[in-house]
Design a protein around this motif. Sequence first.
Motif, PDB file in Angstrom:
ATOM      1  N   ALA A 196      44.995  58.460  41.443  1.00 53.83           N
ATOM      2  CA  ALA A 196      44.533  58.141  42.797  1.00 53.83           C
ATOM      3  C   ALA A 196      43.204  57.408  42.848  1.00 53.83           C
ATOM      4  CB  ALA A 196      44.456  59.423  43.634  1.00 53.83           C
ATOM      5  N   LEU A 197      42.212  57.895  42.114  1.00 55.32           N
ATOM      6  CA  LEU A 197      40.885  57.260  42.191  1.00 55.32           C
ATOM      7  C   LEU A 197      40.926  55.856  41.598  1.00 55.32           C
ATOM      8  CD1 LEU A 197      37.951  57.304  42.960  1.00 55.32           C
ATOM      9  CD2 LEU A 197      37.444  58.551  40.840  1.00 55.32           C
ATOM     10  N   MET A 205      29.297  62.131  43.934  1.00 52.03           N
ATOM     11  CA  MET A 205      29.406  61.133  42.866  1.00 52.03           C
ATOM     12  C   MET A 205      29.947  59.811  43.396  1.00 52.03           C
ATOM     13  SD  MET A 205      30.913  63.458  39.788  1.00 52.03           S
ATOM     14  CE  MET A 205      30.064  64.920  39.232  1.00 52.03           C
ATOM     15  N   LEU A 206      30.932  59.892  44.283  1.00 54.84           N
ATOM     16  CA  LEU A 206      31.508  58.670  44.868  1.00 54.84           C
ATOM     17  C   LEU A 206      30.463  57.911  45.682  1.00 54.84           C
ATOM     18  CD1 LEU A 206      35.066  59.778  46.052  1.00 54.84           C
ATOM     19  CD2 LEU A 206      34.503  58.223  44.184  1.00 54.84           C
ATOM     20  N   SER A 207      29.659  58.641  46.449  1.00 58.02           N
ATOM     21  CA  SER A 207      28.647  57.957  47.279  1.00 58.02           C
ATOM     22  C   SER A 207      27.648  57.210  46.399  1.00 58.02           C
ATOM     23  CB  SER A 207      27.938  58.957  48.201  1.00 58.02           C
ATOM     24  OG  SER A 207      27.174  59.879  47.450  1.00 58.02           O
ATOM     25  N   LEU A 208      27.336  57.777  45.228  1.00 58.68           N
ATOM     26  CA  LEU A 208      26.438  57.082  44.289  1.00 58.68           C
ATOM     27  C   LEU A 208      27.139  55.879  43.652  1.00 58.68           C
ATOM     28  CD1 LEU A 208      24.816  60.204  42.596  1.00 58.68           C
ATOM     29  CD2 LEU A 208      23.699  58.606  44.164  1.00 58.68           C
ATOM     30  N   ALA A 209      28.406  56.046  43.265  1.00 52.21           N
ATOM     31  CA  ALA A 209      29.170  54.937  42.669  1.00 52.21           C
ATOM     32  C   ALA A 209      29.319  53.787  43.656  1.00 52.21           C
ATOM     33  CB  ALA A 209      30.539  55.426  42.215  1.00 52.21           C
ATOM     34  N   ILE A 221      31.742  53.724  36.287  1.00 44.55           N
ATOM     35  CA  ILE A 221      32.772  54.073  37.264  1.00 44.55           C
ATOM     36  C   ILE A 221      34.021  54.608  36.565  1.00 44.55           C
ATOM     37  CG2 ILE A 221      34.389  53.035  38.934  1.00 44.55           C
ATOM     38  CD1 ILE A 221      31.921  51.416  39.967  1.00 44.55           C
ATOM     39  N   MET A 222      34.357  54.075  35.394  1.00 44.79           N
ATOM     40  CA  MET A 222      35.493  54.615  34.636  1.00 44.79           C
ATOM     41  C   MET A 222      35.171  55.994  34.071  1.00 44.79           C
ATOM     42  SD  MET A 222      38.162  52.784  34.937  1.00 44.79           S
ATOM     43  CE  MET A 222      37.707  52.254  36.589  1.00 44.79           C
ATOM     44  N   LEU A 278      33.366  58.123  35.711  1.00 45.13           N
ATOM     45  CA  LEU A 278      33.606  58.947  36.898  1.00 45.13           C
ATOM     46  C   LEU A 278      35.101  59.211  37.067  1.00 45.13           C
ATOM     47  CD1 LEU A 278      32.981  60.318  39.595  1.00 45.13           C
ATOM     48  CD2 LEU A 278      32.764  58.051  40.632  1.00 45.13           C
ATOM     49  N   ASN A 279      35.915  58.193  36.836  1.00 47.55           N
ATOM     50  CA  ASN A 279      37.365  58.365  36.935  1.00 47.55           C
ATOM     51  C   ASN A 279      37.861  59.398  35.910  1.00 47.55           C
ATOM     52  OD1 ASN A 279      40.037  57.547  37.982  1.00 47.55           O
ATOM     53  ND2 ASN A 279      40.335  56.766  35.918  1.00 47.55           N
ATOM     54  N   ASN A 280      37.326  59.353  34.705  1.00 49.25           N
ATOM     55  CA  ASN A 280      37.705  60.329  33.678  1.00 49.25           C
ATOM     56  C   ASN A 280      37.297  61.740  34.088  1.00 49.25           C
ATOM     57  OD1 ASN A 280      38.741  58.311  32.048  1.00 49.25           O
ATOM     58  ND2 ASN A 280      36.868  58.067  30.853  1.00 49.25           N
ATOM     59  N   TYR A 281      36.098  61.869  34.666  1.00 46.08           N
ATOM     60  CA  TYR A 281      35.628  63.169  35.146  1.00 46.08           C
ATOM     61  C   TYR A 281      36.568  63.691  36.238  1.00 46.08           C
ATOM     62  CZ  TYR A 281      32.773  66.702  37.467  1.00 46.08           C
ATOM     63  OH  TYR A 281      32.338  67.874  38.030  1.00 46.08           O
TER      64      TYR A 281
END
Length: 199
Positions: A55-56, A129-133, A185-186, A188-191
Amino acid sequence: MVAVLTGDIINSRESDTPKWLQKLKAVLTTYGNTPTQWELFRGDSFQLVTMPQDALKAALHIKAVMKQNKKLDVRIAIGLGAETHRAQRITESNGPAYVNSGEAFEALGKQTLAINSNDDHNDQKLNLMLSLALLTANTWSSTVAEVITATIEHPKKTQKELATLLGKSQSSISEALKRGGYDEIMNLNNYYQNLIATL
């Protein structure tokens, strides 16, 4: 559990509709078939159902495709949860994932990407985390967005191969990925993927 992405195109009326619509349909098609897995409605809105782990990345992929046009951006809410009814059309399907997606979309405000899984603890962490990304992703230039799109679509290609594909130098590919915060960003996706695997 499924993930439901509800989104709309920012500044859709300020650009050539057939061109961005074609690109939006093409990227959605990489994640499923219409109308059971994705559908467009109200002209510039869409819904997509996918596996939670995808999804992300799907949301970031859609964002990169849209931001290749410097006038456009996209707002997306990801809802995670059960799907209690799958209809012939996604817009007629139902379940907590759809409700969570709709509620998150209504609450977006100026934020362009958010997640709602009804797990307040994890949602709070992920949305922070998304708001920072997004401080980086919301400022992707059309060039950076093009390179990030190609990297997402061809994950096994080297930077040299991507340079050949896009008709750019390898150094410009490397610079674009760095400016776009691609590695971070990737990560973050892994997290995100590891976190939802425990839900």
